[in-house]
Design a protein around this motif. Structure first.
Motif, mmCIF file in Angstrom:
data_model
loop_
_atom_site.group_PDB
_atom_site.id
_atom_site.type_symbol
_atom_site.label_atom_id
_atom_site.label_comp_id
_atom_site.label_asym_id
_atom_site.label_seq_id
_atom_site.Cartn_x
_atom_site.Cartn_y
_atom_site.Cartn_z
ATOM 1 N N ASN A 298 0.965 -1.494 -0.236
ATOM 2 C CA ASN A 298 0.041 -0.128 -0.090
ATOM 3 C C ASN A 298 1.105 1.077 -0.088
ATOM 4 O OD1 ASN A 298 -2.756 -1.723 0.437
ATOM 5 N ND2 ASN A 298 -1.689 -1.943 2.522
ATOM 6 N N ALA A 299 2.164 1.192 -0.708
ATOM 7 C CA ALA A 299 2.924 2.066 -0.287
ATOM 8 C C ALA A 299 2.567 3.927 -0.716
ATOM 9 C CB ALA A 299 4.168 1.816 -1.858
ATOM 10 N N GLY B 63 18.672 2.826 -5.477
ATOM 11 C CA GLY B 63 18.118 1.302 -6.575
ATOM 12 C C GLY B 63 16.400 2.719 -6.645
ATOM 13 N N ARG B 64 16.387 2.114 -6.685
ATOM 14 C CA ARG B 64 15.049 2.224 -6.689
ATOM 15 C C ARG B 64 13.719 2.075 -6.997
ATOM 16 N NH1 ARG B 64 17.578 5.911 -8.064
ATOM 17 N NH2 ARG B 64 18.002 7.017 -9.395
ATOM 18 N N LEU B 65 11.863 2.415 -7.419
ATOM 19 C CA LEU B 65 10.913 1.515 -7.159
ATOM 20 C C LEU B 65 10.189 1.248 -8.859
ATOM 21 C CD1 LEU B 65 9.093 4.419 -5.292
ATOM 22 C CD2 LEU B 65 9.565 1.673 -4.227
ATOM 23 N N ARG B 66 9.570 -0.313 -7.922
ATOM 24 C CA ARG B 66 9.339 -0.598 -9.381
ATOM 25 C C ARG B 66 8.324 -0.893 -8.914
ATOM 26 N NH1 ARG B 66 12.932 -5.874 -10.803
ATOM 27 N NH2 ARG B 66 12.585 -7.564 -8.812
ATOM 28 N N PRO B 67 6.735 -1.667 -10.003
ATOM 29 C CA PRO B 67 5.357 -2.474 -9.319
ATOM 30 C C PRO B 67 5.693 -3.920 -8.728
ATOM 31 C CG PRO B 67 5.035 -0.772 -11.400
ATOM 32 C CD PRO B 67 6.052 -0.865 -11.137
ATOM 33 N N ALA B 68 5.489 -4.097 -7.510
ATOM 34 C CA ALA B 68 5.415 -5.213 -7.376
ATOM 35 C C ALA B 68 5.486 -6.038 -7.818
ATOM 36 C CB ALA B 68 5.225 -5.073 -5.652
ATOM 37 N N PRO B 69 5.771 -7.917 -8.004
ATOM 38 C CA PRO B 69 5.244 -8.877 -8.489
ATOM 39 C C PRO B 69 3.353 -8.913 -7.915
ATOM 40 C CG PRO B 69 7.193 -9.483 -7.858
ATOM 41 C CD PRO B 69 7.077 -8.576 -6.881
ATOM 42 N N ASP B 70 3.251 -8.886 -6.810
ATOM 43 C CA ASP B 70 1.874 -8.978 -6.997
ATOM 44 C C ASP B 70 0.755 -7.956 -7.233
ATOM 45 O OD1 ASP B 70 2.504 -7.588 -5.369
ATOM 46 O OD2 ASP B 70 1.796 -8.906 -3.138
ATOM 47 N N GLY B 71 1.364 -6.746 -7.890
ATOM 48 C CA GLY B 71 1.055 -5.504 -8.226
ATOM 49 C C GLY B 71 0.248 -5.039 -7.261
ATOM 50 N N GLY B 72 -1.246 -4.342 -7.358
ATOM 51 C CA GLY B 72 -2.200 -2.894 -6.770
ATOM 52 C C GLY B 72 -0.913 -2.145 -6.459
ATOM 53 N N GLN B 73 -1.669 -1.559 -5.358
ATOM 54 C CA GLN B 73 -0.390 -0.359 -4.723
ATOM 55 C C GLN B 73 0.708 -0.968 -3.943
ATOM 56 O OE1 GLN B 73 -2.482 3.095 -5.185
ATOM 57 N NE2 GLN B 73 -3.585 1.521 -6.313
#
Length: 357
Positions: A36-37, A84-94
């Protein structure tokens, strides 16, 4: 010179903008999930350290900036998520994932057309200018993978003094871990100065451009004019901090009472307890917190503590024993939302930071 926030901002100029990566490639890469980032995506921690030039050398700020780039490379080796950098998590959503891909921290080298004492006088007389000496670009929600998460602004004053402004996304590190990193980084910097006293600095960029060619520092957090948010820190025995929501409610009520402020209706609860590779962010209304049964918090106790006491930034020396002439730290966000950060600082003690906007 008659100072104001606008005048001060117009007299700050960018001389260099660089990325700094760990000294050696990060292998294997590490990653960390933030659930929920989106609720805390634009919240960051800032620290500002101002130093007089004790060497009577007007190029001191330039030399410090050069050395900081080299020492930061060393410090990042043990904390690669900062580069580093952020990216969408493998499980998706927020959910988002931070990956240590060595894309780099960002360093801004700036020049101030005024002296350090003028800045200090302005602040001591009721001015609020700290945010002009820290740089931050907000994370792009749609393309987070291109956005640095850790910034350093080194500002050189006309008198030879300098400031080190640090900005970090709370998705990467909480303020307690980050201040420990800053102290470790300062130790590395001092050790490198002693070992390489006779060696030219790799990143030293002598000031050769004409003053008119410098670009005004009018982007990032310097342009938003956001004032630091009010924060209160509490600590409580870890055994009493099992229910994060109840603990958050208790600390909100204490903080409102102690500083006479009112928490916004929306509250982001950032619980960094448990598995360090996975942090939970809960966004909800204060009304939901207030609806919790009162007996959930009856057995907990929290004691207020202080930013200076907890962080100790006033004793951080990057060059010898030259302590800051001024040190400050704060949290900020472009979102009008309260925030409660619960950090399991040790097995025996948990820290709670209540921030009002």
């Amino acid at each position: 010179m008659a100072f104001s926030g606008e005048v001060l901002a117009s007299k700050l100029h960018v001389e260099a903008l660089q990325s700094v990566v760990p000294k050696t490639p990060t292998d294997p890469r590490i990653s960390s999930i933030r659930r929920n980032a989106a609720a805390i995506l634009h919240r960051r921690f800032h620290a500002l350290l101002l130093y007089h030039n004790n060497n009577a050398d007007h190029t001191s700020g330039s030399h410090v900036a050069a050395g900081i780039k080299a020492s930061l490379q060393m410090a990042l080796q043990d904390h690669p998520l900062l580069a580093g950098r952020l990216r969408p998590a493998p499980d998706g959503g927020q959910n988002l994932e931070i990956v240590s891909n060595d894309s780099g921290a960002r360093i801004v080298e700036a020049r101030a057309d005024f002296n350090l004492h003028e800045f200090l006088d302005f602040n001591n007389n009721g001015g609020a200018a700290d945010h002009h000496l820290v740089f931050w670009e907000d994370v792009d929600h749609d393309n987070p993978q291109f956005c640095p998460l850790f910034y350093v602004q080194v500002t050189k004053f006309g008198c030879g003094g300098y400031s080190i402004g640090i900005s970090c996304s709370l998705l990467v590190m909480d303020p307690f871990v980050l201040t420990a990193f800053i102290k470790k980084w300062a130790d590395i910097h001092n050790r490198m100065l002693q070992e390489d006293a006779q060696t030219p600095m790799l990143f030293y960029l002598p000031s050769m451009a004409k003053p008119l060619s410098y670009q005004p520092l009018q982007t990032g957090s310097n342009a938003t004019k956001n004032s630091p948010a009010a924060s209160v820190i509490f600590k409580t025995p870890t055994k009493a901090a099992k229910d994060s929501e109840s603990l958050a409610l208790m600390c909100i009520e204490r903080a409102e009472s102690e500083i006479g402020a009112k928490m916004p209706s929306e509250v982001c609860l950032f619980a960094a307890q448990g598995d360090p590779a996975e942090v939970e962010v809960i966004s909800q209304s204060q009304g939901v917190l207030e609806s919790l049964p009162s007996d959930n918090i009856g057995g907990s106790k929290c004691v207020r503590t202080w930013w200076d006491e907890e962080f100790g930034l006033g004793g951080v020396c990057f060059v010898g024993k030259n302590k800051p002439a001024y040190a400050s730290s704060w949290m900020n966000s472009i979102v009008e939302q309260g925030c409660v950060m619960i950090v399991g600082a040790s097995d025996h003690e948990t820290k709670v930071v209540v921030t009002f906007t």
